[in-house]
Design a protein around this motif. Structure first.
Motif, short mmCIF file in Angstrom:
data_model
loop_
_atom_site.label_atom_id
_atom_site.label_comp_id
_atom_site.label_asym_id
_atom_site.label_seq_id
_atom_site.Cartn_x
_atom_site.Cartn_y
_atom_site.Cartn_z
N ASP A 71 0.85 -1.19 0.00
CA ASP A 71 0.00 0.00 0.00
C ASP A 71 0.88 1.24 0.00
O ASP A 71 2.11 1.16 0.15
CB ASP A 71 -0.92 0.01 1.21
N ARG B 289 -1.77 -1.57 -8.49
CA ARG B 289 -2.05 -2.69 -9.38
C ARG B 289 -0.89 -3.69 -9.38
O ARG B 289 -1.09 -4.90 -9.36
CB ARG B 289 -2.32 -2.17 -10.80
N SER C 87 -0.94 -5.58 -6.11
CA SER C 87 -2.02 -6.56 -6.04
C SER C 87 -1.63 -7.85 -6.73
O SER C 87 -2.09 -8.94 -6.34
CB SER C 87 -3.30 -5.99 -6.68
N ALA D 147 -0.48 -11.09 -4.23
CA ALA D 147 -1.70 -11.89 -4.30
C ALA D 147 -1.44 -13.31 -3.80
O ALA D 147 -0.39 -13.89 -4.07
CB ALA D 147 -2.20 -11.95 -5.75
N VAL E 106 -6.57 -12.15 -7.19
CA VAL E 106 -6.34 -10.71 -7.30
C VAL E 106 -7.61 -9.98 -6.87
O VAL E 106 -8.71 -10.33 -7.29
CB VAL E 106 -5.95 -10.33 -8.74
N ASN E 107 -7.43 -8.96 -6.03
CA ASN E 107 -8.53 -8.12 -5.55
C ASN E 107 -9.56 -8.91 -4.74
O ASN E 107 -10.69 -8.44 -4.55
CB ASN E 107 -9.23 -7.41 -6.72
#
Length: 329
Positions: free
Chosen positions: A41, A134, A137, A141, A193-194
């Motif tokens: 982050d 991105r 992530s 992941a 992912v996400n």
């Protein structure tokens, strides 16, 4: 993410194409490049620069945009360095200046003394933030490897699974022959992912587009069928379990009840396809792919069929068809 630590040096050495490129370079604090980035982050340290360090997210990458750079210049003009010294008392992974902005001399010296890497990018703050999140992530992941073959059929990512020798690679080869694309054979690396998207790719980029065909050996799909027959990665949208035909097992003949397979916490639609001589598996898988696309569009053929049968029964047409029009019996 794997057990290997992800460091600032790893971030610098990422070779990312096109819209994922971060355009980073190191302008100071090189001794700190081995520092680990443990939290995927970004933090904008405006409050910390003003002296407020409560809940300071120092373990994140610190991003300095226009506002932070202007405040650094204000501290320089007023010869106030106490907040900067307090900032570098924390073990920050790295500081990134967007839009090719430069740190002040005091900031540079304190970063060198603290062994904190100073990075610079030509991207604007918003664009860099979007790209870095991105990238993080993908890197951080959750991932694992599964045994199977991943193909793209009519735009749908299908993971073929089953026992060794059931015919996964041969089925995938026939699908490639019919104009579809291979993503990976034998060992597939899957990543979440996400939190809700499962991506699959070859566990080894150098051999992912090779296939092992029993009796034939290893073939290179990209060389045999061209680069249009392969793809580097694809979202897994359907799992097809191939299994030997079991005469004692009751197979689903309507498809009303949807099965799912849990992959890294994401429920992916799954179907079982029995294998026996005479069944054309590639055509069945093509039909399954098109049916899955219809479901995504809100059209469920099995449920519509079930509703139509119920309406047919309720209207009395089923009874008439059974007894016929002759009332003499």
């Amino acid at each position: 993410m794997s057990d290997k630590k992800f460091t600032v040096l790893d971030l610098l050495e990422l070779d990312l194409p096109g819209h994922d490129a971060l355009e980073l370079r190191c302008i100071g604090g090189r001794r700190g490049l081995p520092r680990e980035i443990s939290i995927p982050d970004i933090n904008r340290p405006g409050l910390a620069l003003s002296g407020f360090f409560d809940a300071f997210a120092f373990k994140r990458v610190q991003l300095f945009g226009r506002g932070e750079a202007a405040y650094l210049q204000k501290l320089h003009d007023e010869n106030k360095n106490d907040n900067l010294k307090a900032l570098f008392s924390y073990k920050i992974p790295c500081c990134v200046f967007s839009n090719n902005r430069e740190p002040t001399q005091e900031f540079f010296q304190l970063a060198e003394e603290a062994c904190c890497p100073l990075l610079q990018t030509s991207l604007d703050t918003t664009d860099f933030s979007t790209r870095l999140i991105r990238v993080f992530s993908n890197i951080f992941a959750p991932k694992k490897t599964v045994h199977g073959v991943l193909v793209e059929v009519y735009g749908v990512g299908i993971l073929l699974t089953g026992h060794s020798g059931v015919g996964k690679s041969e089925t995938a080869l026939e699908l490639v022959e019919r104009g579809h694309r291979l993503v990976a054979d034998d060992i597939v690396e899957v990543r979440c992912v996400n939190g809700n998207v499962v991506l699959g790719r070859g566990a080894n980029a150098l051999i992912s587009h090779h296939m092992e065909i029993r009796g034939l050996g290893i073939i290179n799909v990209s060389q045999l069928y061209g680069v249009g027959a392969i793809r580097d990665q694809k979202e897994i949208q359907l799992v097809v379990q191939l299994e030997e035909w079991d005469s004692g097992k009751v197979y689903d003949r309507l498809g009303v009840d949807q099965k799912y397979m849990d992959i890294l916490g994401v429920k992916v639609p799954a179907i079982d396809i029995p294998v026996r001589p005479g069944r054309n598996l590639p055509i069945i898988i093509e039909a399954a792919a098109m049916n899955e696309r219809l479901k995504k569009m809100g059209v469920n053929s099995a449920k519509e069929f079930n509703q139509n049968v119920l309406k047919w029964i309720e209207n009395g047409e089923a009874q008439s068809a059974f007894y016929g029009n002759d009332d003499s019996y």
